[in-house]
Design a protein around this motif. Structure first.
Motif, PDB file in Angstrom:
ATOM      1  N   ASP A   1       5.613  24.368 -45.246  1.00 61.41           N
ATOM      2  CA  ASP A   1       4.912  24.066 -43.992  1.00 61.41           C
ATOM      3  C   ASP A   1       4.252  22.691 -44.053  1.00 61.41           C
ATOM      4  O   ASP A   1       4.306  21.921 -43.085  1.00 61.41           O
ATOM      5  CB  ASP A   1       3.855  25.131 -43.702  1.00 61.41           C
ATOM      6  CG  ASP A   1       4.451  26.482 -43.328  1.00 61.41           C
ATOM      7  OD1 ASP A   1       5.648  26.515 -42.971  1.00 61.41           O
ATOM      8  OD2 ASP A   1       3.731  27.492 -43.404  1.00 61.41           O
ATOM      9  N   ILE A   2       3.619  22.387 -45.190  1.00 59.63           N
ATOM     10  CA  ILE A   2       3.019  21.060 -45.373  1.00 59.63           C
ATOM     11  C   ILE A   2       4.090  19.980 -45.263  1.00 59.63           C
ATOM     12  O   ILE A   2       3.923  18.975 -44.568  1.00 59.63           O
ATOM     13  CB  ILE A   2       2.312  20.969 -46.749  1.00 59.63           C
ATOM     14  CG1 ILE A   2       1.045  21.838 -46.760  1.00 59.63           C
ATOM     15  CG2 ILE A   2       1.966  19.515 -47.093  1.00 59.63           C
ATOM     16  CD1 ILE A   2       0.372  21.902 -48.124  1.00 59.63           C
ATOM     17  N   LEU A   3       5.197  20.192 -45.957  1.00 59.21           N
ATOM     18  CA  LEU A   3       6.265  19.197 -45.982  1.00 59.21           C
ATOM     19  C   LEU A   3       6.919  19.033 -44.612  1.00 59.21           C
ATOM     20  O   LEU A   3       7.260  17.913 -44.210  1.00 59.21           O
ATOM     21  CB  LEU A   3       7.308  19.590 -47.027  1.00 59.21           C
ATOM     22  CG  LEU A   3       6.812  19.567 -48.480  1.00 59.21           C
ATOM     23  CD1 LEU A   3       7.823  20.224 -49.410  1.00 59.21           C
ATOM     24  CD2 LEU A   3       6.510  18.147 -48.928  1.00 59.21           C
ATOM     25  N   THR A   4       7.081  20.122 -43.895  1.00 53.83           N
ATOM     26  CA  THR A   4       7.659  20.037 -42.551  1.00 53.83           C
ATOM     27  C   THR A   4       6.778  19.203 -41.638  1.00 53.83           C
ATOM     28  O   THR A   4       7.274  18.328 -40.901  1.00 53.83           O
ATOM     29  CB  THR A   4       7.834  21.455 -41.967  1.00 53.83           C
ATOM     30  OG1 THR A   4       8.746  22.192 -42.791  1.00 53.83           O
ATOM     31  CG2 THR A   4       8.366  21.403 -40.538  1.00 53.83           C
TER      32      THR A   4
ATOM     33  N   SER B   1      -4.540  19.394 -47.893  1.00 51.23           N
ATOM     34  CA  SER B   1      -4.402  20.572 -47.045  1.00 51.23           C
ATOM     35  C   SER B   1      -3.490  20.246 -45.868  1.00 51.23           C
ATOM     36  O   SER B   1      -3.302  19.074 -45.510  1.00 51.23           O
ATOM     37  CB  SER B   1      -5.765  21.031 -46.525  1.00 51.23           C
ATOM     38  OG  SER B   1      -6.289  20.066 -45.621  1.00 51.23           O
ATOM     39  N   ILE B   2      -2.957  21.268 -45.239  1.00 47.80           N
ATOM     40  CA  ILE B   2      -2.069  21.041 -44.105  1.00 47.80           C
ATOM     41  C   ILE B   2      -2.818  20.402 -42.946  1.00 47.80           C
ATOM     42  O   ILE B   2      -2.239  19.667 -42.141  1.00 47.80           O
ATOM     43  CB  ILE B   2      -1.392  22.362 -43.681  1.00 47.80           C
ATOM     44  CG1 ILE B   2      -0.212  22.068 -42.749  1.00 47.80           C
ATOM     45  CG2 ILE B   2      -2.399  23.326 -43.045  1.00 47.80           C
ATOM     46  CD1 ILE B   2       0.700  23.253 -42.526  1.00 47.80           C
ATOM     47  N   GLU B   3      -4.134  20.646 -42.849  1.00 49.09           N
ATOM     48  CA  GLU B   3      -4.939  20.038 -41.793  1.00 49.09           C
ATOM     49  C   GLU B   3      -5.060  18.525 -41.962  1.00 49.09           C
ATOM     50  O   GLU B   3      -5.274  17.802 -40.992  1.00 49.09           O
ATOM     51  CB  GLU B   3      -6.329  20.669 -41.749  1.00 49.09           C
ATOM     52  CG  GLU B   3      -6.373  22.101 -41.269  1.00 49.09           C
ATOM     53  CD  GLU B   3      -5.914  23.095 -42.340  1.00 49.09           C
ATOM     54  OE1 GLU B   3      -5.565  24.239 -41.972  1.00 49.09           O
ATOM     55  OE2 GLU B   3      -5.913  22.734 -43.532  1.00 49.09           O
ATOM     56  N   GLU B   4      -4.918  18.065 -43.197  1.00 47.48           N
ATOM     57  CA  GLU B   4      -5.010  16.621 -43.461  1.00 47.48           C
ATOM     58  C   GLU B   4      -3.733  15.867 -43.096  1.00 47.48           C
ATOM     59  O   GLU B   4      -3.743  14.639 -42.993  1.00 47.48           O
ATOM     60  CB  GLU B   4      -5.324  16.379 -44.937  1.00 47.48           C
ATOM     61  CG  GLU B   4      -6.694  16.857 -45.383  1.00 47.48           C
ATOM     62  CD  GLU B   4      -6.902  16.643 -46.866  1.00 47.48           C
ATOM     63  OE1 GLU B   4      -7.139  15.483 -47.262  1.00 47.48           O
ATOM     64  OE2 GLU B   4      -6.784  17.628 -47.634  1.00 47.48           O
ATOM     65  N   ILE B   5      -2.644  16.586 -42.939  1.00 46.22           N
ATOM     66  CA  ILE B   5      -1.358  15.943 -42.649  1.00 46.22           C
ATOM     67  C   ILE B   5      -1.284  15.654 -41.150  1.00 46.22           C
ATOM     68  O   ILE B   5      -1.118  16.558 -40.336  1.00 46.22           O
ATOM     69  CB  ILE B   5      -0.180  16.833 -43.071  1.00 46.22           C
ATOM     70  CG1 ILE B   5      -0.330  17.262 -44.536  1.00 46.22           C
ATOM     71  CG2 ILE B   5       1.134  16.099 -42.850  1.00 46.22           C
ATOM     72  CD1 ILE B   5      -0.407  16.128 -45.519  1.00 46.22           C
TER      73      ILE B   5
ATOM     74  N   GLU C   1      -0.946  12.010 -38.120  1.00 48.38           N
ATOM     75  CA  GLU C   1      -0.486  10.636 -37.909  1.00 48.38           C
ATOM     76  C   GLU C   1      -1.258   9.641 -38.762  1.00 48.38           C
ATOM     77  O   GLU C   1      -0.681   8.732 -39.366  1.00 48.38           O
ATOM     78  CB  GLU C   1      -0.602  10.278 -36.433  1.00 48.38           C
ATOM     79  CG  GLU C   1      -0.151   8.873 -36.100  1.00 48.38           C
ATOM     80  CD  GLU C   1      -0.331   8.546 -34.629  1.00 48.38           C
ATOM     81  OE1 GLU C   1      -0.061   7.391 -34.243  1.00 48.38           O
ATOM     82  OE2 GLU C   1      -0.733   9.448 -33.863  1.00 48.38           O
ATOM     83  N   ALA C   2      -2.584   9.811 -38.813  1.00 48.02           N
ATOM     84  CA  ALA C   2      -3.417   8.885 -39.592  1.00 48.02           C
ATOM     85  C   ALA C   2      -3.063   8.945 -41.078  1.00 48.02           C
ATOM     86  O   ALA C   2      -3.067   7.918 -41.768  1.00 48.02           O
ATOM     87  CB  ALA C   2      -4.895   9.217 -39.381  1.00 48.02           C
ATOM     88  N   PHE C   3      -2.765  10.145 -41.584  1.00 48.03           N
ATOM     89  CA  PHE C   3      -2.371  10.304 -42.986  1.00 48.03           C
ATOM     90  C   PHE C   3      -1.121   9.483 -43.282  1.00 48.03           C
ATOM     91  O   PHE C   3      -1.046   8.758 -44.283  1.00 48.03           O
ATOM     92  CB  PHE C   3      -2.127  11.786 -43.279  1.00 48.03           C
ATOM     93  CG  PHE C   3      -1.751  12.083 -44.704  1.00 48.03           C
ATOM     94  CD1 PHE C   3      -2.720  12.368 -45.649  1.00 48.03           C
ATOM     95  CD2 PHE C   3      -0.416  12.080 -45.103  1.00 48.03           C
ATOM     96  CE1 PHE C   3      -2.371  12.642 -46.976  1.00 48.03           C
ATOM     97  CE2 PHE C   3      -0.052  12.353 -46.410  1.00 48.03           C
ATOM     98  CZ  PHE C   3      -1.039  12.630 -47.356  1.00 48.03           C
ATOM     99  N   VAL C   4      -0.127   9.587 -42.406  1.00 42.61           N
ATOM    100  CA  VAL C   4       1.124   8.848 -42.593  1.00 42.61           C
ATOM    101  C   VAL C   4       0.893   7.345 -42.507  1.00 42.61           C
ATOM    102  O   VAL C   4       1.423   6.565 -43.320  1.00 42.61           O
ATOM    103  CB  VAL C   4       2.170   9.297 -41.552  1.00 42.61           C
ATOM    104  CG1 VAL C   4       3.372   8.362 -41.553  1.00 42.61           C
ATOM    105  CG2 VAL C   4       2.616  10.722 -41.836  1.00 42.61           C
TER     106      VAL C   4
END
Length: 354
Positions: free
Chosen positions: A286-289, A208-212, A214-217
């Motif tokens: 939006d997710i990718l951005t 989900s977009i909420e999961e994207i 700093e920690a995800f990266v």
């Protein structure tokens, strides 16, 4: 200069009149965040804005360290920017000795045109093929090993008199971070063997977009960030004074591969998704951005001096759809990155654009 040793030895709570500011140097490194909270300056007057808040904080920290060391402290010139949205402080590396490429990108007058090899251009070198044969790893496998990435990044700089290094990586590492498999069987280019085949898969197969964030990266793209750090370390050890360029694919290019699977076929798939599945395509963009913003930010904090946003499939979208879908994403990425890192040049290359 604020060193690790100095910062980690600072008091975690320094009194300022009746108020205090908190320095939390947990796992601090020059390219990691430093959270600062300031309510009152040395004169007893509260900061009136986030900018004044940051300046007061830096002034107090520098004065404290100077006092502790009993001498004059040279302030680090790296950018430190406060993001009002989440109180996040961002930092960028100091300028390298050879800053010609950076000055040119910032449109300053330069003594000559800087020269650098484009992304992965080192693959034409015999030493690259020798290293690849020695490791027994494929191109994609090498990207998972920071020591291979560092070696392949620096090979062109050892052979040629270049003005910049560029991270040895691939545009589709972001697709992999989103649980989309990527392969490179040879002779046919890079492939996504199981692309998104229906609009509902934007929600069912991807985070989900909420999961994207700093920690995800830091979790999903740790190998890339470790590679950037190792490249900078090895450049210093080898006496290389050039800047390091980090890069990422742009959102539309990622959508094109994630939905079409290949650059060799299904060339109409990107615009077909945009026009037939507009809502889902916009959500994917939006997710990718958001992912690109956090990924490129992390590269700067890991040591990249410059950034390039690569719209590799720019020739696979017409002007109307580019302006409607792709360009707003590029603008959002550029705006956010310049807010976080105002002195870090951002280059955008759209292949096939006119």
């Amino acid at each position: 200069k604020l060193s690790n040793l100095v910062l980690t030895s600072l008091l975690s709570l320094c009194a300022v009149g009746s108020e205090a500011f908190v320095v939390r140097p947990s796992s601090f490194s020059p390219t990691r965040q430093l959270k600062l909270h300031l309510t009152t300056g040395p004169s007893g007057k509260a900061a009136s804005s986030s900018e004044e808040d940051l300046q007061l904080t830096r002034q107090i920290v520098l004065q404290h360290v100077e006092k502790e060391q009993g001498g004059v402290l040279e302030e680090d010139t790296s950018a430190v920017i406060l993001d009002d949205a989440d109180d996040r402080v961002y930092s960028s590396p100091k300028l390298p000795e050879n800053d010609l490429m950076i000055r040119a990108a910032l449109e300053n007058t330069v003594e000559r045109t800087p020269v650098w090899l484009f992304r992965q251009a080192g693959r034409h070198l015999p030493e690259y093929h020798e290293h690849k044969k020695k490791t027994g790893r494929s191109f994609l496998d090498m990207l998972k090993h920071p020591e291979d990435v560092a070696e392949c990044t620096l090979q062109p700089l050892r052979r040629y008199n270049l003005d910049a290094a560029i991270l040895f990586s691939d545009i589709l590492v972001l697709a992999e971070a989103l649980n989309i498999d990527v392969t490179m069987p040879g002779g046919v280019g890079i492939l996504v063997p199981n692309p998104l085949t229906s609009p509902d898969q934007v929600y069912s197969r991807l985070p989900s977009i909420e999961e994207i964030n700093e920690a995800f990266v830091q979790d999903k793209l740790k190998n890339v960030l470790d590679s950037v750090k190792l490249i900078r370390k090895n450049m210093a050890e080898e006496g290389m004074k050039q800047p390091l360029i980090g890069f990422s694919a742009a959102p539309y290019t990622l959508l094109f591969y994630m939905c079409g699977g290949s650059s060799k076929k299904n060339n109409e798939i990107g615009m077909k998704w945009l026009n037939e599945h507009t809502e889902e395509s916009q959500h994917l963009m939006d997710i990718l951005t958001k992912l690109v913003i956090e990924y490129m930010s992390a590269q700067v904090e890991a040591g990249a001096h410059m950034l390039q946003l690569f719209e590799a499939m720019g020739m696979m979208i017409d002007e109307e759809n580019f302006n409607k879908f792709a360009k707003p994403c590029l603008k959002q990425i550029a705006t956010t990155l310049k807010e976080r890192f105002p002195n870090v040049p951002l280059m955008v290359f759209a292949r096939g654009a006119r």
